[in-house]
Design a protein around this motif. Sequence first.
Motif, PDB file in Angstrom:
ATOM      1  N   GLN A 181       0.800  -1.226   0.000  1.00  0.00           N
ATOM      2  CA  GLN A 181       0.000   0.000   0.000  1.00  0.00           C
ATOM      3  C   GLN A 181       0.835   1.279   0.000  1.00  0.00           C
ATOM      4  O   GLN A 181       0.285   2.366   0.081  1.00  0.00           O
ATOM      5  N   SER A 182       2.154   1.166  -0.087  1.00  0.00           N
ATOM      6  CA  SER A 182       2.986   2.377  -0.116  1.00  0.00           C
ATOM      7  C   SER A 182       4.308   2.068  -0.799  1.00  0.00           C
ATOM      8  O   SER A 182       4.637   0.906  -1.049  1.00  0.00           O
ATOM      9  N   PHE A 183       5.054   3.111  -1.093  1.00  0.00           N
ATOM     10  CA  PHE A 183       6.361   2.988  -1.737  1.00  0.00           C
ATOM     11  C   PHE A 183       7.417   3.039  -0.635  1.00  0.00           C
ATOM     12  O   PHE A 183       7.704   4.094  -0.072  1.00  0.00           O
ATOM     13  N   LEU A 184       8.009   1.903  -0.336  1.00  0.00           N
ATOM     14  CA  LEU A 184       8.906   1.778   0.823  1.00  0.00           C
ATOM     15  C   LEU A 184      10.120   2.710   0.733  1.00  0.00           C
ATOM     16  O   LEU A 184      10.467   3.364   1.715  1.00  0.00           O
ATOM     17  N   ALA A 185      10.762   2.739  -0.431  1.00  0.00           N
ATOM     18  CA  ALA A 185      11.969   3.579  -0.574  1.00  0.00           C
ATOM     19  C   ALA A 185      11.642   5.044  -0.322  1.00  0.00           C
ATOM     20  O   ALA A 185      12.423   5.771   0.299  1.00  0.00           O
ATOM     21  N   HIS A 186      10.471   5.481  -0.806  1.00  0.00           N
ATOM     22  CA  HIS A 186      10.040   6.870  -0.573  1.00  0.00           C
ATOM     23  C   HIS A 186       9.797   7.105   0.916  1.00  0.00           C
ATOM     24  O   HIS A 186      10.192   8.141   1.463  1.00  0.00           O
ATOM     25  N   ASN A 187       9.146   6.143   1.562  1.00  0.00           N
ATOM     26  CA  ASN A 187       8.855   6.278   2.997  1.00  0.00           C
ATOM     27  C   ASN A 187      10.127   6.424   3.828  1.00  0.00           C
ATOM     28  O   ASN A 187      10.143   7.126   4.839  1.00  0.00           O
ATOM     29  N   LEU A 188      11.191   5.766   3.396  1.00  0.00           N
ATOM     30  CA  LEU A 188      12.445   5.785   4.149  1.00  0.00           C
ATOM     31  C   LEU A 188      13.150   7.143   4.110  1.00  0.00           C
ATOM     32  O   LEU A 188      13.962   7.439   4.987  1.00  0.00           O
ATOM     33  N   VAL A 189      12.853   7.953   3.091  1.00  0.00           N
ATOM     34  CA  VAL A 189      13.543   9.246   2.963  1.00  0.00           C
ATOM     35  C   VAL A 189      12.577  10.436   2.938  1.00  0.00           C
ATOM     36  O   VAL A 189      13.017  11.577   2.767  1.00  0.00           O
ATOM     37  N   VAL A 190      11.281  10.188   3.107  1.00  0.00           N
ATOM     38  CA  VAL A 190      10.287  11.260   2.936  1.00  0.00           C
ATOM     39  C   VAL A 190      10.481  12.394   3.948  1.00  0.00           C
ATOM     40  O   VAL A 190      10.276  13.573   3.617  1.00  0.00           O
ATOM     41  N   GLU A 191      10.887  12.080   5.169  1.00  0.00           N
ATOM     42  CA  GLU A 191      11.095  13.125   6.177  1.00  0.00           C
ATOM     43  C   GLU A 191      12.240  14.057   5.772  1.00  0.00           C
ATOM     44  O   GLU A 191      12.146  15.277   5.922  1.00  0.00           O
ATOM     45  N   ASP A 192      13.306  13.468   5.237  1.00  0.00           N
ATOM     46  CA  ASP A 192      14.446  14.280   4.784  1.00  0.00           C
ATOM     47  C   ASP A 192      14.046  15.130   3.584  1.00  0.00           C
ATOM     48  O   ASP A 192      14.487  16.278   3.451  1.00  0.00           O
ATOM     49  N   ARG A 193      13.228  14.562   2.716  1.00  0.00           N
ATOM     50  CA  ARG A 193      12.752  15.299   1.533  1.00  0.00           C
ATOM     51  C   ARG A 193      11.907  16.496   1.948  1.00  0.00           C
ATOM     52  O   ARG A 193      12.074  17.615   1.448  1.00  0.00           O
ATOM     53  N   THR A 194      10.978  16.266   2.877  1.00  0.00           N
ATOM     54  CA  THR A 194      10.107  17.339   3.361  1.00  0.00           C
ATOM     55  C   THR A 194      10.918  18.427   4.061  1.00  0.00           C
ATOM     56  O   THR A 194      10.680  19.626   3.871  1.00  0.00           O
ATOM     57  N   LYS A 195      11.896  17.999   4.854  1.00  0.00           N
ATOM     58  CA  LYS A 195      12.758  18.950   5.566  1.00  0.00           C
ATOM     59  C   LYS A 195      13.512  19.833   4.576  1.00  0.00           C
ATOM     60  O   LYS A 195      13.620  21.059   4.762  1.00  0.00           O
ATOM     61  N   LEU A 196      14.033  19.228   3.510  1.00  0.00           N
ATOM     62  CA  LEU A 196      14.778  19.975   2.496  1.00  0.00           C
ATOM     63  C   LEU A 196      13.861  20.985   1.786  1.00  0.00           C
ATOM     64  O   LEU A 196      14.232  22.146   1.602  1.00  0.00           O
ATOM     65  N   ILE A 197      12.673  20.530   1.408  1.00  0.00           N
ATOM     66  CA  ILE A 197      11.726  21.419   0.718  1.00  0.00           C
ATOM     67  C   ILE A 197      11.350  22.603   1.601  1.00  0.00           C
ATOM     68  O   ILE A 197      11.323  23.753   1.144  1.00  0.00           O
ATOM     69  N   ASN A 198      11.056  22.333   2.872  1.00  0.00           N
ATOM     70  CA  ASN A 198      10.679  23.416   3.802  1.00  0.00           C
ATOM     71  C   ASN A 198      11.823  24.421   3.996  1.00  0.00           C
ATOM     72  O   ASN A 198      11.601  25.628   4.055  1.00  0.00           O
ATOM     73  N   GLU A 199      13.047  23.899   4.093  1.00  0.00           N
ATOM     74  CA  GLU A 199      14.211  24.766   4.304  1.00  0.00           C
ATOM     75  C   GLU A 199      14.434  25.689   3.101  1.00  0.00           C
ATOM     76  O   GLU A 199      14.610  26.907   3.253  1.00  0.00           O
ATOM     77  N   VAL A 200      14.409  25.103   1.893  1.00  0.00           N
ATOM     78  CA  VAL A 200      14.653  25.895   0.681  1.00  0.00           C
ATOM     79  C   VAL A 200      13.481  26.850   0.427  1.00  0.00           C
ATOM     80  O   VAL A 200      13.678  27.974  -0.045  1.00  0.00           O
ATOM     81  N   SER A 201      12.274  26.421   0.755  1.00  0.00           N
ATOM     82  CA  SER A 201      11.100  27.297   0.613  1.00  0.00           C
ATOM     83  C   SER A 201      11.222  28.517   1.504  1.00  0.00           C
ATOM     84  O   SER A 201      10.819  29.623   1.140  1.00  0.00           O
ATOM     85  N   GLN A 202      11.800  28.320   2.696  1.00  0.00           N
ATOM     86  CA  GLN A 202      12.018  29.442   3.615  1.00  0.00           C
ATOM     87  C   GLN A 202      13.019  30.434   3.026  1.00  0.00           C
ATOM     88  O   GLN A 202      12.816  31.656   3.100  1.00  0.00           O
ATOM     89  N   PHE A 203      14.077  29.915   2.406  1.00  0.00           N
ATOM     90  CA  PHE A 203      15.041  30.793   1.725  1.00  0.00           C
ATOM     91  C   PHE A 203      14.358  31.559   0.597  1.00  0.00           C
ATOM     92  O   PHE A 203      14.590  32.746   0.408  1.00  0.00           O
ATOM     93  N   ARG A 204      13.532  30.848  -0.148  1.00  0.00           N
ATOM     94  CA  ARG A 204      12.836  31.464  -1.283  1.00  0.00           C
ATOM     95  C   ARG A 204      11.880  32.553  -0.830  1.00  0.00           C
ATOM     96  O   ARG A 204      11.772  33.608  -1.469  1.00  0.00           O
ATOM     97  N   ARG A 205      11.204  32.331   0.309  1.00  0.00           N
ATOM     98  CA  ARG A 205      10.244  33.328   0.809  1.00  0.00           C
ATOM     99  C   ARG A 205      10.938  34.632   1.190  1.00  0.00           C
ATOM    100  O   ARG A 205      10.316  35.699   1.170  1.00  0.00           O
ATOM    101  N   GLY A 206      12.221  34.554   1.564  1.00  0.00           N
ATOM    102  CA  GLY A 206      12.963  35.782   1.855  1.00  0.00           C
ATOM    103  C   GLY A 206      13.145  36.639   0.604  1.00  0.00           C
ATOM    104  O   GLY A 206      13.256  37.859   0.695  1.00  0.00           O
ATOM    105  N   ILE A 207      13.156  36.007  -0.561  1.00  0.00           N
ATOM    106  CA  ILE A 207      13.320  36.722  -1.828  1.00  0.00           C
ATOM    107  C   ILE A 207      11.974  37.043  -2.463  1.00  0.00           C
ATOM    108  O   ILE A 207      11.726  38.174  -2.882  1.00  0.00           O
ATOM    109  N   THR A 208      11.126  36.049  -2.554  1.00  0.00           N
ATOM    110  CA  THR A 208       9.821  36.236  -3.192  1.00  0.00           C
ATOM    111  C   THR A 208       8.743  35.476  -2.428  1.00  0.00           C
ATOM    112  O   THR A 208       8.861  34.265  -2.222  1.00  0.00           O
TER     113      THR A 208
END
Length: 562
Positions: A284-311
């Motif tokens: 019912q899920s993609f195991l490899a994605h589940n194993l790294v999804v927290e790191d992926r979300t953390k990266l997206i949130n961090e870069v989004s924060q940098f982006r919000r400082g500009i636009t």
Amino acid sequence: MINQVPIAKVNSKSAYADFSNNKNQFLFTSPQSGDEFTLSEDKKGKKKSKKALIIASTVAGTVLVVLGFVSGLHKGAYKWLEKLRGHLNQKMSTKGAREKSEQAKQFYRVILSGVNHFLEKAESLNNFHSLKIISMKKSMCAFSNSTPKNAFGRGARKVYEGITNFFEKISRRTVLSSYKKSDKTLNKMLKYTEKINSKLNITNPSQQFTINGVTKTKEEWVKEIERHLASVKTGYKSNFKGSALDDRYNRMHNVMSDLDVRFWDASLNPKGFRRNFTSREMYQSFLAHNLVVEDRTKLINEVSQFRRGITNDITDITTGIKSSLSEVENAINPKDSKSIEQITILKAHLKEYANLSGNNEVTNRAKLADTLKDDFKALQDRISENSGLYDSDVPDRIITKLGDTSALLEDTKKGEIQEILTIYKEILPRKDYIKMRNKICSFNKSLHKSINLECAQFFDKMRDLAMGSAPLEVSDILFGVVPLSYFLIRAKDNDKRKSISLKYGIPALTSLGTIVYCTTSLLSGGKAMAFGIITGYLTHKIGKFADKYRLEHKKTPSSTAA
């Protein structure tokens, strides 16, 4: 002797046809001198065309089957089904749907349940693709925690690492190239603002303008713009160039460094094989994605924060909320009608929030932001009340996701780019302002694209490469040679082999190679397939022309003697 008897050919006319105008006056006639040659040539032509069709379709079919088999369900299919699910959710939660008969409601529930069930299972197809590539990686002695024990293992590992590094370089180059384009659009924007600011300082610099209740001279507002531009340059250089990109790339490497081992332990490891293959996660899920999804979300949130400082504008905020809501919507059980209804209400308020404008925009937006926060809280309550409809950990994950999404409404401060646009809108003539806005929007769009490439597509590609996908993709190209080799072996002579290679072999392999290269370059599957088909078609045309030219200019014995 019997072979020396000529074969009589029967006239193709029906026995019941009118023979009164038949010039020969014979029912059985021998063929005319040119007929046999013509029929023979026609047969040869048809046979040749049929053979060409078989070769082309076999090679192309092999390519498509291999691609489909090793890649799981196409992303486009996921997106289409998710849109269908969202549409059905909306249908079930409208006022008209609530007034429909119980049979109509049940009809929608059955379809929605079927789509939901299929999507849950379809995502797990990636697990079986991953099992193939992880097994190949294991066979090549390339696991991150293993050391080859013999010459074969060391050689296989070198081959694996060489192919993987080559694919990774192509993908990384795509990300860096995208950021270079963003850098160029930023420089173009900065040059244009410098040109505009010079004009503003020359023409009536003491003219006063009131913006958001603050009155300053034109010269002072230009200085304010230059201050914001300096922040944009600093923010971009600090977070989207050089060492910042290298740092995030190295962190991705660290996240993926032992992914193969973790996936192996969660799937094919003999110690937990039975437990793993009977778990719900496997189907019912993609195991490899589940194993790294927290790191992926953390990266997206961090870069989004940098982006919000500009636009950072309302479109950025609402796009982020819509994206998160889509994930939540996909996780909601179709039987949870109250939650589905609450999501529809929330989406209606979000649409109103995004489209606000006019004199009272700030006040009305603040009121709607409070309404949306209440909507998020109400949805969390609905999920909690109906937690019995979900697996044990799903409600908590949805509630946490909703809390993070609601927090986006707190960060409504304009980015530096939006502050610049606000000032320019008041002090520039409309024509110049539109040009300026287009320059700024071009940079904005380019930056968004680069961030998505790095944090989503490249991250996912790194995940697949860490699992061992690169050698399998190369084997796809080699597998396309199998049917081609068969037809080359069956060909009568070297001349036929050359024709098959030019017209069908090279185009088929070029097409598959293009598809693999495009997907490695982080191009979407649909576009990669389209480029592959176009490349194959053009190569076929070139090969056909080359073969025709070769045959026409081939030296014959007579021309050699002359």
